[in-house]
Design a protein around this motif. Structure first.
Motif, PDB file in Angstrom:
ATOM      1  N   LYS A  62      -0.429   8.554  -1.107  1.00 59.13           N
ATOM      2  CA  LYS A  62      -0.089   9.863  -1.771  1.00 59.13           C
ATOM      3  C   LYS A  62      -1.328  10.799  -1.203  1.00 59.13           C
ATOM      4  O   LYS A  62      -2.539  10.450  -1.023  1.00 59.13           O
ATOM      5  CB  LYS A  62      -0.114   9.945  -3.069  1.00 59.13           C
TER       6      LYS A  62
ATOM      7  N   THR B 228      -2.861   3.621  -3.283  1.00 61.09           N
ATOM      8  CA  THR B 228      -2.621   2.566  -4.425  1.00 61.09           C
ATOM      9  C   THR B 228      -2.624   1.438  -3.625  1.00 61.09           C
ATOM     10  O   THR B 228      -1.703   1.038  -2.789  1.00 61.09           O
ATOM     11  CB  THR B 228      -1.500   2.884  -5.116  1.00 61.09           C
ATOM     12  N   VAL B 229      -3.239   0.275  -3.883  1.00 61.03           N
ATOM     13  CA  VAL B 229      -3.214  -0.995  -3.493  1.00 61.03           C
ATOM     14  C   VAL B 229      -3.028  -2.105  -4.692  1.00 61.03           C
ATOM     15  O   VAL B 229      -3.347  -1.940  -5.829  1.00 61.03           O
ATOM     16  CB  VAL B 229      -4.467  -1.113  -2.665  1.00 61.03           C
ATOM     17  N   THR B 230      -2.110  -3.163  -3.972  1.00 59.39           N
ATOM     18  CA  THR B 230      -1.934  -4.151  -4.776  1.00 59.39           C
ATOM     19  C   THR B 230      -2.815  -5.399  -4.493  1.00 59.39           C
ATOM     20  O   THR B 230      -3.471  -5.518  -3.336  1.00 59.39           O
ATOM     21  CB  THR B 230      -0.664  -4.582  -4.856  1.00 59.39           C
ATOM     22  N   PRO B 231      -3.163  -6.379  -5.442  1.00 55.08           N
ATOM     23  CA  PRO B 231      -3.887  -7.688  -4.935  1.00 55.08           C
ATOM     24  C   PRO B 231      -3.498  -8.150  -3.682  1.00 55.08           C
ATOM     25  O   PRO B 231      -2.106  -8.349  -3.432  1.00 55.08           O
ATOM     26  CB  PRO B 231      -3.599  -8.673  -6.310  1.00 55.08           C
TER      27      PRO B 231
ATOM     28  N   LYS C 106       5.468  -6.266  -5.351  1.00 51.75           N
ATOM     29  CA  LYS C 106       4.631  -5.312  -4.603  1.00 51.75           C
ATOM     30  C   LYS C 106       5.278  -3.868  -5.026  1.00 51.75           C
ATOM     31  O   LYS C 106       4.780  -2.915  -5.473  1.00 51.75           O
ATOM     32  CB  LYS C 106       4.242  -5.476  -3.362  1.00 51.75           C
TER      33      LYS C 106
ATOM     34  N   MET D 299      -7.366 -11.181  -8.135  1.00 52.92           N
ATOM     35  CA  MET D 299      -6.590 -12.289  -7.618  1.00 52.92           C
ATOM     36  C   MET D 299      -6.746 -12.110  -6.147  1.00 52.92           C
ATOM     37  O   MET D 299      -6.952 -11.286  -5.598  1.00 52.92           O
ATOM     38  CB  MET D 299      -5.137 -11.864  -7.979  1.00 52.92           C
ATOM     39  N   LYS D 300      -6.523 -13.453  -5.445  1.00 53.61           N
ATOM     40  CA  LYS D 300      -6.174 -13.480  -4.004  1.00 53.61           C
ATOM     41  C   LYS D 300      -5.096 -12.567  -3.507  1.00 53.61           C
ATOM     42  O   LYS D 300      -5.155 -11.771  -2.385  1.00 53.61           O
ATOM     43  CB  LYS D 300      -5.907 -14.812  -3.459  1.00 53.61           C
ATOM     44  N   ASP D 301      -4.104 -13.108  -4.268  1.00 55.40           N
ATOM     45  CA  ASP D 301      -2.525 -12.248  -3.936  1.00 55.40           C
ATOM     46  C   ASP D 301      -1.687 -12.507  -4.894  1.00 55.40           C
ATOM     47  O   ASP D 301      -2.081 -12.996  -5.903  1.00 55.40           O
ATOM     48  CB  ASP D 301      -2.284 -12.991  -2.616  1.00 55.40           C
ATOM     49  N   LEU D 302      -0.761 -11.592  -4.898  1.00 52.73           N
ATOM     50  CA  LEU D 302       0.424 -11.892  -5.797  1.00 52.73           C
ATOM     51  C   LEU D 302       1.301 -13.214  -5.370  1.00 52.73           C
ATOM     52  O   LEU D 302       1.536 -13.463  -4.294  1.00 52.73           O
ATOM     53  CB  LEU D 302       1.337 -10.795  -5.889  1.00 52.73           C
TER      54      LEU D 302
ATOM     55  N   LEU E 254       5.249  -2.779  -8.720  1.00 48.04           N
ATOM     56  CA  LEU E 254       3.781  -2.566  -9.005  1.00 48.04           C
ATOM     57  C   LEU E 254       3.688  -0.689  -8.734  1.00 48.04           C
ATOM     58  O   LEU E 254       3.092  -0.370  -9.405  1.00 48.04           O
ATOM     59  CB  LEU E 254       2.689  -3.049  -8.617  1.00 48.04           C
ATOM     60  N   LEU E 255       3.805  -0.643  -7.578  1.00 51.23           N
ATOM     61  CA  LEU E 255       3.708   0.476  -6.887  1.00 51.23           C
ATOM     62  C   LEU E 255       4.551   1.689  -7.624  1.00 51.23           C
ATOM     63  O   LEU E 255       4.048   2.908  -7.835  1.00 51.23           O
ATOM     64  CB  LEU E 255       3.959   0.551  -5.394  1.00 51.23           C
TER      65      LEU E 255
ATOM     66  N   SER F  41      -2.166  -9.082 -12.722  1.00 55.11           N
ATOM     67  CA  SER F  41      -2.390  -7.991 -11.834  1.00 55.11           C
ATOM     68  C   SER F  41      -2.796  -6.781 -12.593  1.00 55.11           C
ATOM     69  O   SER F  41      -3.421  -5.844 -12.548  1.00 55.11           O
ATOM     70  CB  SER F  41      -1.555  -7.720 -10.751  1.00 55.11           C
TER      71      SER F  41
ATOM     72  N   MET G 108       1.020  -1.181  -0.025  1.00 55.13           N
ATOM     73  CA  MET G 108      -0.026   0.103   0.054  1.00 55.13           C
ATOM     74  C   MET G 108       0.720   1.131   0.011  1.00 55.13           C
ATOM     75  O   MET G 108       1.729   1.201   0.794  1.00 55.13           O
ATOM     76  CB  MET G 108      -0.718  -0.091   1.345  1.00 55.13           C
ATOM     77  N   GLU G 109       0.517   2.416  -0.946  1.00 53.51           N
ATOM     78  CA  GLU G 109       1.116   3.278  -0.923  1.00 53.51           C
ATOM     79  C   GLU G 109       0.274   4.544  -0.612  1.00 53.51           C
ATOM     80  O   GLU G 109      -0.879   4.721  -1.551  1.00 53.51           O
ATOM     81  CB  GLU G 109       2.046   3.518  -2.194  1.00 53.51           C
TER      82      GLU G 109
ATOM     83  N   LYS H  43       3.413   2.733 -10.963  1.00 51.82           N
ATOM     84  CA  LYS H  43       2.285   3.926 -11.200  1.00 51.82           C
ATOM     85  C   LYS H  43       2.709   5.142 -10.864  1.00 51.82           C
ATOM     86  O   LYS H  43       2.366   6.106 -11.423  1.00 51.82           O
ATOM     87  CB  LYS H  43       1.017   3.204  -9.994  1.00 51.82           C
TER      88      LYS H  43
END
Lengths: 224, 239
Positions: free
Chosen positions: A4, A9-12, B226, B150-153, B229-230, B144, A1-2, B233
């Protein structure tokens, strides 16, 4: 989680809440709420929403969408709507008045774009041309965005779309499935604006920036 | 002739410690025509994954009314190995495709897209041990990015035993001359093992230790995914 300013922004698989919460784009495991998508988290008191950066269109009832006629297969037209499965426009969904089927075939030709409403989502997605706004789109250009960004192009109460239409004198129709039809003299300018919105949809203060962009572009347009 | 030693003073051939991963690198959205694509590399192993769909199922009889159909194609390109690899599907690629399919089935929430198909194509550009692990990591990133729930990476890495020492992330000579190779795929959120293959012989205690080592590597890879991906963006915004 990041974090701003303004958005997260979140990842799965990111942990969003340690209790069970309702919302879209989230799932519950062991009484905890996790994110399903790589996207942006929106929080309110009772609801969590994760809006993915990319997503395919999921048809919903009474959605206004734009689609392309693929073929006629009695008694329906097959319409491509940028969703996993095509939609079907039955002859009963077209206001016929006194027209015969032959006359209809002359109007609804393959390759034509339609602005219509989703009337039923069950086994098949059925469309209807009976609503007031529904029409056959002639001329103009088509642009694509992700369905999750449609609300930003429309703006609050239609503010963004009104600004674009008034400033460029173009006619713009937005389908909920992310297909946009533009008709007028400055179609290229509108497409450029839409691409900018698509890229920066999640950053706040978008309307102001877009207004500025239109003014700048219009000045250049006037010079040429 | 005496064999050269693979581990000297606790350091391996490529100057790594026994519990150290090779250099990780990832690039996202490398193909414009697909919904999601990613390149993942561990040392000299490079995997590229592309995701298409959800789309219509063809032929129709494969369609499932309750969930999406997942199709995985793993493919080693002819120039990926030292000796030219015959293009097309082989026994090995079919096996690994099915193994990866079983991993991803447990990660993707397929119930969200009934009557559709999701296709994941994985190409190995360069092979230097643990290609299936790199393939799973690349697929996880690409999925993703494609906006598939998805449940998780999912993270994957291999561990092994060479010269009676347990090591993480076997590479190069260690793969061919080592005693044991154990690739796993791991879901950190639920603490599930989704892939477990092993060749060679291990004692029961050693197996436990090796699993812990592999899990540790997977957690590192998951953190890396993770972060990638962040960063991706936030870089887009700064452009």
């Amino acid at each position: 989680m990041e974090k701003k300013q303004g958005y997260v922004t979140v990842t799965p698989g990111s942990l969003l809440a340690t209790s069970e919460k309702r919302g879209e784009g989230v799932y519950i495991l062991n009484k905890k709420t996790y994110s399903k998508f790589f996207g942006i988290l929106k929080k309110s008191d009772y609801k969590l929403t994760v809006i993915p950066f990319t997503q395919s269109y999921k048809p919903g009832r009474e959605d206004k969408i734009i689609g392309k006629i693929k073929e006629f297969n009695y008694p329906f037209f097959v319409i491509e709507i940028e969703a996993p499965n095509p939609a079907y426009l039955y002859l009963s969904g077209i206001p016929t008045y006194n027209t015969t089927q032959e006359q209809l075939m002359k109007i609804y030709k393959p390759g034509l774009w339609l602005y219509s409403e989703v009337s039923e989502v069950s086994d098949r997605v059925k469309l209807s041309m009976k609503s007031r706004e529904a029409k056959v789109l002639k001329g103009g250009r088509i642009a694509y965005i992700y369905p999750s960004k449609v609300p930003r192009v429309v703006g609050k109460g239609g503010s963004m779309i009104k600004t674009i239409q008034n400033k460029t004198n173009c006619q713009v129709l937005i389908g909920q499935n992310g297909i946009i039809w533009i008709n007028g003299d400055k179609t290229e300018l509108v497409i450029r604006i839409i691409q900018k919105i698509d890229k920066e949809a999640h950053i706040s203060g978008l309307t102001d920036r877009v207004t500025k962009l239109i003014d700048e572009e219009l000045e250049q347009y006037g010079k040429n | 002739m005496e064999k050269t030693k693979l581990i000297v003073d606790g350091k391996r051939e490529d100057n790594r410690k026994t519990d150290e991963l090779r250099k990780l690198r990832a690039e996202l959205n490398i193909s414009k025509s697909t919904k999601g694509s990613a390149m993942f590399s561990v040392g000299n192993t490079i995997a590229v994954a592309t995701v298409y769909g959800p789309m219509e199922v063809f032929p129709r009889f494969l369609e499932d009314n309750n969930k999406a159909v997942l199709e995985v194609k793993y493919h080693m390109l002819p120039f990926s190995t030292d000796e030219r690899n015959r293009p097309g599907f082989s026994r090995r690629s079919t096996e690994i495709s099915s193994v990866i399919n079983r991993v991803l089935e447990n990660v993707i929430l397929l119930e969200d897209f009934p009557k559709t198909k999701i296709t994941v194509n994985i190409d190995i550009l360069s092979a230097d041990a643990s290609t299936r692990c790199a393939a799973i990591n690349a697929a996880s990133l690409a999925l993703s990015l494609a906006g598939i729930p998805m449940k998780d990476l999912v993270a994957s890495c291999s561990a092994g035993k060479i010269e009676n020492t347990l090591v993480l992330d076997v590479a190069g000579k260690e793969d061919t001359e080592g005693e044991v190779d154990l690739p796993i795929a791991y879901l950190p959120l639920t603490d599930e093992i989704l892939l477990l293959q092993m060749d060679g012989i291990l004692k029961k205690e050693e197996f436990g230790k090796l699993m812990e080592l592999a899990k540790k590597g997977c957690k590192q890879i998951c953190e890396f995914q993770k972060k990638t991906l962040l960063d991706f963006k936030s870089n887009l915004e700064n452009e």
